[in-house]
Enzyme design. Structure first.
Site, mmCIF file in Angstrom:
data_model
loop_
_atom_site.group_PDB
_atom_site.id
_atom_site.type_symbol
_atom_site.label_atom_id
_atom_site.label_comp_id
_atom_site.label_asym_id
_atom_site.label_seq_id
_atom_site.Cartn_x
_atom_site.Cartn_y
_atom_site.Cartn_z
ATOM 1 C CG ASN A 9 -1.784 1.234 1.310
ATOM 2 O OD1 ASN A 9 -1.914 1.982 0.348
ATOM 3 N ND2 ASN A 9 -2.390 1.455 2.464
ATOM 4 C CE LYS A 11 -0.456 3.346 4.856
ATOM 5 N NZ LYS A 11 -0.427 3.585 6.323
ATOM 6 C CG HIS A 96 -6.340 1.618 5.054
ATOM 7 N ND1 HIS A 96 -5.935 2.595 5.929
ATOM 8 C CD2 HIS A 96 -5.276 0.772 4.898
ATOM 9 C CE1 HIS A 96 -4.674 2.369 6.282
ATOM 10 N NE2 HIS A 96 -4.255 1.274 5.675
ATOM 11 C CD GLU A 98 -3.613 5.506 6.527
ATOM 12 O OE1 GLU A 98 -2.583 5.231 7.175
ATOM 13 O OE2 GLU A 98 -3.654 5.520 5.278
ATOM 14 C CD GLU A 168 -3.734 -1.869 7.653
ATOM 15 O OE1 GLU A 168 -2.591 -1.646 7.242
ATOM 16 O OE2 GLU A 168 -4.681 -1.103 7.450
ATOM 17 N N GLY A 174 2.352 2.465 11.535
ATOM 18 C CA GLY A 174 3.334 3.533 11.641
ATOM 19 C C GLY A 174 4.072 3.570 12.970
ATOM 20 C CB SER A 213 4.772 -1.625 12.532
ATOM 21 O OG SER A 213 4.336 -0.306 12.779
#
Length: 253
Positions: A9, A11, A96, A98, A168, A174, A213
């Site tokens: 991904n 992003k 996702h 986000e 996730e 991150g 991560s």
């Protein structure tokens, strides 16, 4: 039998120049000559045409980062599943964290995105996961159950077995450390059991990815777990050596 899968991904990163360099570095790795890993690359929308060309006749599969819940219409900025299919996309990320957070995507909208994707022969990669606060409160399974509730009935029908689920944990995205292998395995096993309660065949063939991560120094321990079938990789997928290191963790199992 389930195959291992690694999804990159990208992003909102990339450029015409860096994309080409990255793909060339990845494809130059000799690992592909004996790798049975299914590898999907999800670039930003504007680079789909470039990646379609770069990935042609390669072992890499093109995917997208999002899709509209509608077939077409007055939705400025949205991209329909039919459009993604025209560029050779085979997979698309749906739900996702986000998108859930920054675009307020509801579970109903995410279900409709999955249905739109499947109507155009795209396989949805449904993302689920809990925040740090929800984890601390012991609500991990409650949160994921809610996120799965609208989509789970799809698994009653074998035609939906192409759906992929990516766990996730938001608190690990991150961060410096991923979820521990046993912790991630517990969630993956629970997800598979939810599907098995509706369709044992679908559960056996369901690909469940871990994201959050994932790096070359922790991937092998995660991939060794029986219900972890690969990874959804964010920042590490932008570094060819690191990305191929993650894939090599699978081939060395």
């Amino acid at each position: 039998m389930r195959r291992f899968m690694v999804v990159a991904n990208w992003k909102m990163f990339g450029s015409l120049t860096t994309n080409e360099m990255l793909v060339q570095e990845i494809l130059a790795n000799r690992l592909w000559s004996h790798s049975d890993v299914q590898c999907v690359v999800c670039p930003p929308y504007v680079y789909l045409s470039q990646l379609q060309t770069l990935l042609k006749s390669s072992p890499l599969i093109l995917g997208a980062q999002n899709v509209s819940e509608l077939a077409d219409g007055a939705r400025t900025g949205d991209i329909a599943a039919s459009m993604l299919a025209e560029f050779g996309c085979q997979y698309v990320l749906v739900g996702h964290s986000e998108r859930r957070q920054h675009a307020s995507e509801s579970d109903e909208k995410i279900l409709n995105k999955c249905l739109q994707a499947e109507q155009h022969h795209l396989k949805p990669i449904l993302c689920v996961g809990e925040t740090a606060a929800e984890r601390a409160e012991g609500r991990t399974f409650d949160v994921i159950a809610k996120q799965l509730a609208s989509v789970l009935p799809l698994f009653k029908v074998d035609s939906h077995v192409g759906v992929v689920i990516a766990y996730e944990p938001i608190w690990a995205i991150g961060a410096k450390t991923a979820a521990g292998p046993d912790e991630a395995q517990a969630v993956h096993h629970w997800i598979r059991q939810q599907v098995a309660s509706l369709n044992s065949h679908a559960a056996q063939n369901l690909t469940i990815l871990y994201g959050g991560s994932v790096q070359s120094n922790n991937a092998q321990a995660l991939f060794a777990m029986p219900d972890i079938d690969g990874a959804l990789v964010g920042r590490a997928s932008l570094n060819a050596d690191e990305f191929m290191g993650i894939i090599s963790c699978i081939t060395s199992l």
